[in-house]
Scaffold this motif. Sequence first.
Motif, PDB file in Angstrom:
ATOM      1  N   TYR A 155      45.364  63.583  99.868  1.00  0.00           N
ATOM      2  CA  TYR A 155      44.907  62.413  99.118  1.00  0.00           C
ATOM      3  C   TYR A 155      43.386  62.466  99.166  1.00  0.00           C
ATOM      4  CZ  TYR A 155      44.183  57.382  98.191  1.00  0.00           C
ATOM      5  OH  TYR A 155      43.774  56.172  97.687  1.00  0.00           O
ATOM      6  N   TYR A 156      42.737  62.660  98.007  1.00  0.00           N
ATOM      7  CA  TYR A 156      41.284  62.831  97.957  1.00  0.00           C
ATOM      8  C   TYR A 156      40.700  61.888  96.920  1.00  0.00           C
ATOM      9  CZ  TYR A 156      36.838  65.267  98.387  1.00  0.00           C
ATOM     10  OH  TYR A 156      35.520  65.564  98.643  1.00  0.00           O
ATOM     11  N   ARG A 157      39.646  61.166  97.335  1.00  0.00           N
ATOM     12  CA  ARG A 157      38.991  60.203  96.440  1.00  0.00           C
ATOM     13  C   ARG A 157      37.560  60.638  96.169  1.00  0.00           C
ATOM     14  NH1 ARG A 157      41.755  55.344  95.697  1.00  0.00           N
ATOM     15  NH2 ARG A 157      39.814  54.459  94.961  1.00  0.00           N
ATOM     16  N   PHE A 158      37.205  60.684  94.907  1.00  0.00           N
ATOM     17  CA  PHE A 158      35.850  61.005  94.463  1.00  0.00           C
ATOM     18  C   PHE A 158      35.167  59.696  94.059  1.00  0.00           C
ATOM     19  CE2 PHE A 158      38.483  64.667  93.573  1.00  0.00           C
ATOM     20  CZ  PHE A 158      37.687  65.763  93.860  1.00  0.00           C
ATOM     21  N   HIS A 159      34.125  59.312  94.795  1.00  0.00           N
ATOM     22  CA  HIS A 159      33.460  58.033  94.525  1.00  0.00           C
ATOM     23  C   HIS A 159      32.111  58.176  93.820  1.00  0.00           C
ATOM     24  CE1 HIS A 159      36.300  55.388  96.441  1.00  0.00           C
ATOM     25  NE2 HIS A 159      36.362  56.209  97.463  1.00  0.00           N
ATOM     26  N   GLY A 160      31.616  59.390  93.677  1.00  0.00           N
ATOM     27  CA  GLY A 160      30.323  59.606  93.033  1.00  0.00           C
ATOM     28  C   GLY A 160      29.223  59.873  94.041  1.00  0.00           C
ATOM     29  N   VAL A 161      28.542  61.006  93.861  1.00  0.00           N
ATOM     30  CA  VAL A 161      27.430  61.405  94.731  1.00  0.00           C
ATOM     31  C   VAL A 161      26.332  61.965  93.840  1.00  0.00           C
ATOM     32  CG1 VAL A 161      26.722  63.014  96.546  1.00  0.00           C
ATOM     33  CG2 VAL A 161      28.964  61.917  96.687  1.00  0.00           C
ATOM     34  N   PRO A 162      25.106  61.550  93.945  1.00  0.00           N
ATOM     35  CA  PRO A 162      24.520  60.696  94.973  1.00  0.00           C
ATOM     36  C   PRO A 162      24.625  59.202  94.673  1.00  0.00           C
ATOM     37  CG  PRO A 162      22.747  61.517  93.614  1.00  0.00           C
ATOM     38  CD  PRO A 162      24.046  62.140  93.099  1.00  0.00           C
ATOM     39  N   HIS A 163      24.979  58.814  93.448  1.00  0.00           N
ATOM     40  CA  HIS A 163      25.030  57.389  93.105  1.00  0.00           C
ATOM     41  C   HIS A 163      26.478  56.927  93.066  1.00  0.00           C
ATOM     42  CE1 HIS A 163      20.776  57.548  92.325  1.00  0.00           C
ATOM     43  NE2 HIS A 163      20.972  58.564  91.511  1.00  0.00           N
ATOM     44  N   LEU A 164      26.838  56.146  94.061  1.00  0.00           N
ATOM     45  CA  LEU A 164      28.192  55.655  94.223  1.00  0.00           C
ATOM     46  C   LEU A 164      28.700  55.007  92.931  1.00  0.00           C
ATOM     47  CD1 LEU A 164      30.251  55.481  96.531  1.00  0.00           C
ATOM     48  CD2 LEU A 164      29.326  53.237  97.076  1.00  0.00           C
ATOM     49  N   TYR A 165      29.862  55.443  92.490  1.00  0.00           N
ATOM     50  CA  TYR A 165      30.573  54.963  91.293  1.00  0.00           C
ATOM     51  C   TYR A 165      29.976  55.423  89.964  1.00  0.00           C
ATOM     52  CZ  TYR A 165      32.321  51.901  94.947  1.00  0.00           C
ATOM     53  OH  TYR A 165      32.829  51.418  96.116  1.00  0.00           O
ATOM     54  N   TYR A 166      28.799  56.000  89.960  1.00  0.00           N
ATOM     55  CA  TYR A 166      28.127  56.412  88.721  1.00  0.00           C
ATOM     56  C   TYR A 166      28.060  57.923  88.525  1.00  0.00           C
ATOM     57  CZ  TYR A 166      26.527  51.705  87.655  1.00  0.00           C
ATOM     58  OH  TYR A 166      26.490  50.374  87.329  1.00  0.00           O
ATOM     59  N   SER A 167      27.747  58.649  89.587  1.00  0.00           N
ATOM     60  CA  SER A 167      27.434  60.068  89.443  1.00  0.00           C
ATOM     61  C   SER A 167      28.640  60.905  89.041  1.00  0.00           C
ATOM     62  CB  SER A 167      26.878  60.622  90.761  1.00  0.00           C
ATOM     63  OG  SER A 167      25.652  60.018  91.067  1.00  0.00           O
ATOM     64  N   ALA A 168      28.398  61.813  88.105  1.00  0.00           N
ATOM     65  CA  ALA A 168      29.397  62.816  87.747  1.00  0.00           C
ATOM     66  C   ALA A 168      29.287  63.964  88.739  1.00  0.00           C
ATOM     67  CB  ALA A 168      29.151  63.326  86.331  1.00  0.00           C
ATOM     68  N   TYR A 169      30.400  64.620  88.990  1.00  0.00           N
ATOM     69  CA  TYR A 169      30.411  65.797  89.862  1.00  0.00           C
ATOM     70  C   TYR A 169      30.181  67.035  89.028  1.00  0.00           C
ATOM     71  CZ  TYR A 169      32.145  62.860  93.559  1.00  0.00           C
ATOM     72  OH  TYR A 169      32.252  61.876  94.511  1.00  0.00           O
ATOM     73  N   ASP A 170      29.447  67.994  89.601  1.00  0.00           N
ATOM     74  CA  ASP A 170      29.265  69.245  88.870  1.00  0.00           C
ATOM     75  C   ASP A 170      30.519  70.100  89.017  1.00  0.00           C
ATOM     76  OD1 ASP A 170      29.087  70.808  91.254  1.00  0.00           O
ATOM     77  OD2 ASP A 170      26.923  70.553  91.323  1.00  0.00           O
ATOM     78  N   GLN A 171      30.666  71.034  88.106  1.00  0.00           N
ATOM     79  CA  GLN A 171      31.874  71.851  88.054  1.00  0.00           C
ATOM     80  C   GLN A 171      32.079  72.655  89.331  1.00  0.00           C
ATOM     81  OE1 GLN A 171      31.434  74.067  84.421  1.00  0.00           O
ATOM     82  NE2 GLN A 171      32.052  72.334  83.162  1.00  0.00           N
ATOM     83  N   LEU A 172      31.022  73.150  89.926  1.00  0.00           N
ATOM     84  CA  LEU A 172      31.141  73.946  91.149  1.00  0.00           C
ATOM     85  C   LEU A 172      31.759  73.115  92.274  1.00  0.00           C
ATOM     86  CD1 LEU A 172      30.691  76.555  92.691  1.00  0.00           C
ATOM     87  CD2 LEU A 172      28.362  75.772  93.191  1.00  0.00           C
ATOM     88  N   PHE A 173      31.306  71.892  92.462  1.00  0.00           N
ATOM     89  CA  PHE A 173      31.871  71.049  93.515  1.00  0.00           C
ATOM     90  C   PHE A 173      33.349  70.781  93.263  1.00  0.00           C
ATOM     91  CE2 PHE A 173      33.053  66.974  95.347  1.00  0.00           C
ATOM     92  CZ  PHE A 173      32.749  67.205  96.676  1.00  0.00           C
ATOM     93  N   LEU A 174      33.715  70.478  92.027  1.00  0.00           N
ATOM     94  CA  LEU A 174      35.116  70.239  91.697  1.00  0.00           C
ATOM     95  C   LEU A 174      35.962  71.478  91.946  1.00  0.00           C
ATOM     96  CD1 LEU A 174      34.665  68.189  88.406  1.00  0.00           C
ATOM     97  CD2 LEU A 174      35.302  67.305  90.669  1.00  0.00           C
ATOM     98  N   GLU A 175      35.448  72.634  91.572  1.00  0.00           N
ATOM     99  CA  GLU A 175      36.168  73.893  91.795  1.00  0.00           C
ATOM    100  C   GLU A 175      36.334  74.182  93.284  1.00  0.00           C
ATOM    101  OE1 GLU A 175      34.039  76.855  89.555  1.00  0.00           O
ATOM    102  OE2 GLU A 175      34.505  75.881  87.644  1.00  0.00           O
ATOM    103  N   GLN A 176      35.289  73.935  94.070  1.00  0.00           N
ATOM    104  CA  GLN A 176      35.369  74.167  95.517  1.00  0.00           C
ATOM    105  C   GLN A 176      36.401  73.245  96.164  1.00  0.00           C
ATOM    106  OE1 GLN A 176      31.247  73.570  96.526  1.00  0.00           O
ATOM    107  NE2 GLN A 176      30.787  75.763  96.425  1.00  0.00           N
ATOM    108  N   THR A 177      36.427  72.006  95.745  1.00  0.00           N
ATOM    109  CA  THR A 177      37.391  71.054  96.299  1.00  0.00           C
ATOM    110  C   THR A 177      38.814  71.444  95.914  1.00  0.00           C
ATOM    111  OG1 THR A 177      35.726  69.310  96.193  1.00  0.00           O
ATOM    112  CG2 THR A 177      38.013  68.610  96.425  1.00  0.00           C
TER     113      THR A 177
END
Length: 81
Positions: free
Chosen positions: A21-43
Motif C-alpha cells: 500500500y503506497y501513497r504519493f502525496h507530492g514532493v517537494p510541495h505536498l498535494y501539488y507536486s507532480a512526480y517525475d517519470q524516473l521516481f515513478l519507475e523506481q517505485t
Amino acid sequence: MCSISHPDLPNEVITNTNMVYYRFHGVPHLYYSAYDQLFLEQTATAIKNAKHINKAFLYFNNTAQTAAIQNAQYIQQFIEK
C-alpha cells in the motif's frame, strides 16, 4: 503498513506482507507536486522486484492540480509493459 512519499519522510517501499500500500502525496510541495517519470519507475520497479508481493495499491494524493491523474496514468502504463 503504508509506504508513503512525503516531503518530510524517507521514500521507501515497505514490504512486510504479501500486499503493498503506497501513497504519493507530492514532493517537494505536498498535494501539488507532480512526480517525475524516473521516481515513478523506481517505485514501481521496487514493488515488482519484491518477491512475496502479489497485490499492490498505489494512491495519488497530489490532487491539488492534475498531477495525480497524469502520474497514475504513467505508472499504470509503465507497469503494464
